[in-house]
Design a protein around this motif. Structure first.
Motif, PDB file in Angstrom:
ATOM      1  N   PHE A  86      71.306 -21.920 -46.842  1.00 50.79           N
ATOM      2  CA  PHE A  86      70.852 -20.554 -47.089  1.00 50.79           C
ATOM      3  C   PHE A  86      70.108 -20.070 -45.846  1.00 50.79           C
ATOM      4  O   PHE A  86      69.288 -20.792 -45.285  1.00 50.79           O
ATOM      5  N   ARG A  87      70.399 -18.844 -45.446  1.00 50.41           N
ATOM      6  CA  ARG A  87      69.718 -18.264 -44.288  1.00 50.41           C
ATOM      7  C   ARG A  87      69.215 -16.876 -44.639  1.00 50.41           C
ATOM      8  O   ARG A  87      69.962 -16.037 -45.128  1.00 50.41           O
ATOM      9  N   ILE A  88      67.928 -16.665 -44.397  1.00 48.89           N
ATOM     10  CA  ILE A  88      67.301 -15.372 -44.656  1.00 48.89           C
ATOM     11  C   ILE A  88      66.731 -14.847 -43.344  1.00 48.89           C
ATOM     12  O   ILE A  88      65.967 -15.555 -42.680  1.00 48.89           O
ATOM     13  N   GLU A  89      67.136 -13.646 -42.959  1.00 46.90           N
ATOM     14  CA  GLU A  89      66.604 -13.005 -41.763  1.00 46.90           C
ATOM     15  C   GLU A  89      65.960 -11.681 -42.160  1.00 46.90           C
ATOM     16  O   GLU A  89      66.602 -10.847 -42.814  1.00 46.90           O
ATOM     17  N   VAL A  90      64.714 -11.505 -41.772  1.00 50.15           N
ATOM     18  CA  VAL A  90      63.960 -10.305 -42.126  1.00 50.15           C
ATOM     19  C   VAL A  90      63.542  -9.594 -40.840  1.00 50.15           C
ATOM     20  O   VAL A  90      62.843 -10.184 -40.013  1.00 50.15           O
ATOM     21  N   GLU A  91      63.981  -8.360 -40.669  1.00 46.26           N
ATOM     22  CA  GLU A  91      63.530  -7.530 -39.557  1.00 46.26           C
ATOM     23  C   GLU A  91      62.522  -6.525 -40.101  1.00 46.26           C
ATOM     24  O   GLU A  91      62.773  -5.870 -41.123  1.00 46.26           O
ATOM     25  N   TYR A  92      61.384  -6.395 -39.416  1.00 45.77           N
ATOM     26  CA  TYR A  92      60.352  -5.491 -39.921  1.00 45.77           C
ATOM     27  C   TYR A  92      59.546  -4.907 -38.764  1.00 45.77           C
ATOM     28  O   TYR A  92      59.630  -5.379 -37.618  1.00 45.77           O
ATOM     29  N   LEU A  93      58.782  -3.870 -39.067  1.00 45.64           N
ATOM     30  CA  LEU A  93      57.918  -3.207 -38.100  1.00 45.64           C
ATOM     31  C   LEU A  93      56.462  -3.466 -38.440  1.00 45.64           C
ATOM     32  O   LEU A  93      56.091  -3.506 -39.616  1.00 45.64           O
ATOM     33  N   VAL A  94      55.648  -3.620 -37.397  1.00 41.54           N
ATOM     34  CA  VAL A  94      54.197  -3.707 -37.551  1.00 41.54           C
ATOM     35  C   VAL A  94      53.588  -2.572 -36.737  1.00 41.54           C
ATOM     36  O   VAL A  94      53.805  -2.485 -35.519  1.00 41.54           O
ATOM     37  N   ARG A  95      52.858  -1.697 -37.402  1.00 46.30           N
ATOM     38  CA  ARG A  95      52.283  -0.551 -36.705  1.00 46.30           C
ATOM     39  C   ARG A  95      51.197  -1.014 -35.733  1.00 46.30           C
ATOM     40  O   ARG A  95      50.300  -1.783 -36.096  1.00 46.30           O
ATOM     41  N   THR A  96      51.287  -0.559 -34.488  1.00 48.41           N
ATOM     42  CA  THR A  96      50.312  -0.926 -33.457  1.00 48.41           C
ATOM     43  C   THR A  96      49.523   0.278 -32.960  1.00 48.41           C
ATOM     44  O   THR A  96      48.655   0.135 -32.102  1.00 48.41           O
ATOM     45  N   GLY A  97      49.815   1.454 -33.477  1.00 51.87           N
ATOM     46  CA  GLY A  97      49.117   2.672 -33.089  1.00 51.87           C
ATOM     47  C   GLY A  97      49.604   3.816 -33.931  1.00 51.87           C
ATOM     48  O   GLY A  97      50.522   3.655 -34.759  1.00 51.87           O
ATOM     49  N   PRO A  98      49.039   5.008 -33.774  1.00 53.14           N
ATOM     50  CA  PRO A  98      49.451   6.151 -34.597  1.00 53.14           C
ATOM     51  C   PRO A  98      50.939   6.456 -34.514  1.00 53.14           C
ATOM     52  O   PRO A  98      51.548   6.859 -35.495  1.00 53.14           O
ATOM     53  N   PHE A  99      51.543   6.245 -33.333  1.00 53.33           N
ATOM     54  CA  PHE A  99      52.951   6.597 -33.142  1.00 53.33           C
ATOM     55  C   PHE A  99      53.773   5.417 -32.619  1.00 53.33           C
ATOM     56  O   PHE A  99      54.901   5.615 -32.193  1.00 53.33           O
ATOM     57  N   ARG A 100      53.214   4.218 -32.654  1.00 57.32           N
ATOM     58  CA  ARG A 100      53.882   3.061 -32.069  1.00 57.32           C
ATOM     59  C   ARG A 100      53.964   1.931 -33.092  1.00 57.32           C
ATOM     60  O   ARG A 100      53.126   1.813 -33.992  1.00 57.32           O
ATOM     61  N   SER A 101      54.978   1.095 -32.920  1.00 58.28           N
ATOM     62  CA  SER A 101      55.106  -0.101 -33.753  1.00 58.28           C
ATOM     63  C   SER A 101      55.839  -1.178 -32.964  1.00 58.28           C
ATOM     64  O   SER A 101      56.452  -0.916 -31.933  1.00 58.28           O
ATOM     65  N   GLU A 102      55.774  -2.390 -33.490  1.00 52.44           N
ATOM     66  CA  GLU A 102      56.425  -3.538 -32.864  1.00 52.44           C
ATOM     67  C   GLU A 102      57.491  -4.073 -33.806  1.00 52.44           C
ATOM     68  O   GLU A 102      57.240  -4.253 -35.008  1.00 52.44           O
ATOM     69  N   LYS A 103      58.688  -4.315 -33.277  1.00 50.83           N
ATOM     70  CA  LYS A 103      59.774  -4.902 -34.059  1.00 50.83           C
ATOM     71  C   LYS A 103      59.611  -6.421 -34.081  1.00 50.83           C
ATOM     72  O   LYS A 103      59.540  -7.058 -33.038  1.00 50.83           O
ATOM     73  N   ARG A 104      59.568  -6.978 -35.268  1.00 49.05           N
ATOM     74  CA  ARG A 104      59.458  -8.424 -35.399  1.00 49.05           C
ATOM     75  C   ARG A 104      60.567  -8.944 -36.313  1.00 49.05           C
ATOM     76  O   ARG A 104      61.141  -8.197 -37.103  1.00 49.05           O
ATOM     77  N   LYS A 105      60.826 -10.246 -36.200  1.00 51.45           N
ATOM     78  CA  LYS A 105      61.879 -10.857 -37.014  1.00 51.45           C
ATOM     79  C   LYS A 105      61.387 -12.201 -37.544  1.00 51.45           C
ATOM     80  O   LYS A 105      60.706 -12.959 -36.844  1.00 51.45           O
ATOM     81  N   LEU A 106      61.771 -12.478 -38.775  1.00 57.58           N
ATOM     82  CA  LEU A 106      61.472 -13.754 -39.427  1.00 57.58           C
ATOM     83  C   LEU A 106      62.790 -14.357 -39.888  1.00 57.58           C
ATOM     84  O   LEU A 106      63.601 -13.684 -40.537  1.00 57.58           O
ATOM     85  N   ARG A 107      63.026 -15.611 -39.520  1.00 59.09           N
ATOM     86  CA  ARG A 107      64.266 -16.295 -39.908  1.00 59.09           C
ATOM     87  C   ARG A 107      63.919 -17.616 -40.588  1.00 59.09           C
ATOM     88  O   ARG A 107      63.172 -18.425 -40.042  1.00 59.09           O
ATOM     89  N   ILE A 108      64.455 -17.816 -41.803  1.00 56.40           N
ATOM     90  CA  ILE A 108      64.226 -19.043 -42.566  1.00 56.40           C
ATOM     91  C   ILE A 108      65.576 -19.649 -42.924  1.00 56.40           C
ATOM     92  O   ILE A 108      66.460 -18.947 -43.435  1.00 56.40           O
ATOM     93  N   GLU A 109      65.738 -20.951 -42.672  1.00 53.70           N
ATOM     94  CA  GLU A 109      66.939 -21.667 -43.070  1.00 53.70           C
ATOM     95  C   GLU A 109      66.579 -22.753 -44.073  1.00 53.70           C
ATOM     96  O   GLU A 109      65.546 -23.429 -43.933  1.00 53.70           O
ATOM     97  N   ILE A 110      67.434 -22.889 -45.095  1.00 50.88           N
ATOM     98  CA  ILE A 110      67.199 -23.886 -46.143  1.00 50.88           C
ATOM     99  C   ILE A 110      68.490 -24.661 -46.375  1.00 50.88           C
ATOM    100  O   ILE A 110      69.445 -24.132 -46.956  1.00 50.88           O
TER     101      ILE A 110
END
Length: 228
Positions: A186-210
């Protein structure tokens, strides 16, 4: 008014920049299955085991899996099915899930049937809150029915997501060996944003394999009667 609308739109959607990727592999989920204990009466499934996992970082993740099994009369063909429950929730309103990919890879002695949660009509639906759409996904080297993808339809700051794909597996006993080890991942990949300012964010990814192993044995004691 137009300036205020533009500022609000940019605050909601943000300008995104690449960020970190976190990867982890869990220990194998192993299911030991005595073939002679399984039924071959349609609908008489036997629970094979239960696994669960939860973790919290930018996104809280909770998952569980409880497969059930059946066999045929000749005890050389086995069906395994089970609902994989996946729940994701941003830790606060500064985190937004953008996309989730769920994949089932067949590694040995097993075939994967369509995992899409709803097998009637078009393979597409929206979550009850209308924030995400769910479709089949194309992954190189795999059949299209082995993966599903959920995508945010709008900025989903702080919004949770729940997926419940069903995992149908077929195992065919092709020789006289004492055991069969059917393996999937099983493989789960999660792409998400973390807000770093009023108009800015950072793209992050989490990957889990089972990795998961279904170890079948007891064929020599398998009765031709359908209820053991």
């Amino acid at each position: 008014m137009l300036l205020a609308y533009s500022a609000s739109w940019l605050h909601e959607r943000t300008v995104s920049f690449p960020g970190q990727t976190n990867e982890s592999t869990l220990g194998p989920w192993t299911f030991d299955v005595n073939a002679s204990d399984l039924s071959c009466i349609m609908g008489h499934w036997k629970l094979l085991g239960v696994y669960s996992f939860k973790n919290q970082s930018d996104v809280f993740i909770r998952m569980s899996y409880s497969p059930e099994g059946m066999r045929n009369v000749g005890c050389n063909y086995f069906m395994i099915t089970g609902r994989f429950r996946l729940y994701l929730r941003p830790v606060n309103d500064s985190v937004a899930i953008r996309e989730v990919l769920f994949v089932v890879e067949n590694l040995s002695e097993v075939s994967v049937d369509p995992i899409f949660p709803n097998q009637e009509g078009v393979m597409y639906f929206k979550t009850p809150d209308g924030n995400f759409e769910v479709t089949e996904a194309r992954v190189p080297g795999l059949e299209v029915w082995q993966a599903i993808r959920a995508k945010a339809l709008r900025p989903a700051w702080g919004e949770p997501l729940e997926l419940t794909p069903i995992i149908p597996l077929d195992i065919d006993r092709k020789n006289d060996g004492a055991t069969i080890e059917a393996k999937v991942r099983f493989r789960i990949e999660v792409e998400y944003l973390v807000r770093t300012g009023p108009f800015r964010s950072e793209k992050r990814k989490l990957r889990i394999e089972i990795p998961a192993v279904y170890r079948l044995y007891g064929f020599e004691d398998c009765p031709y009667e359908c209820e053991p």
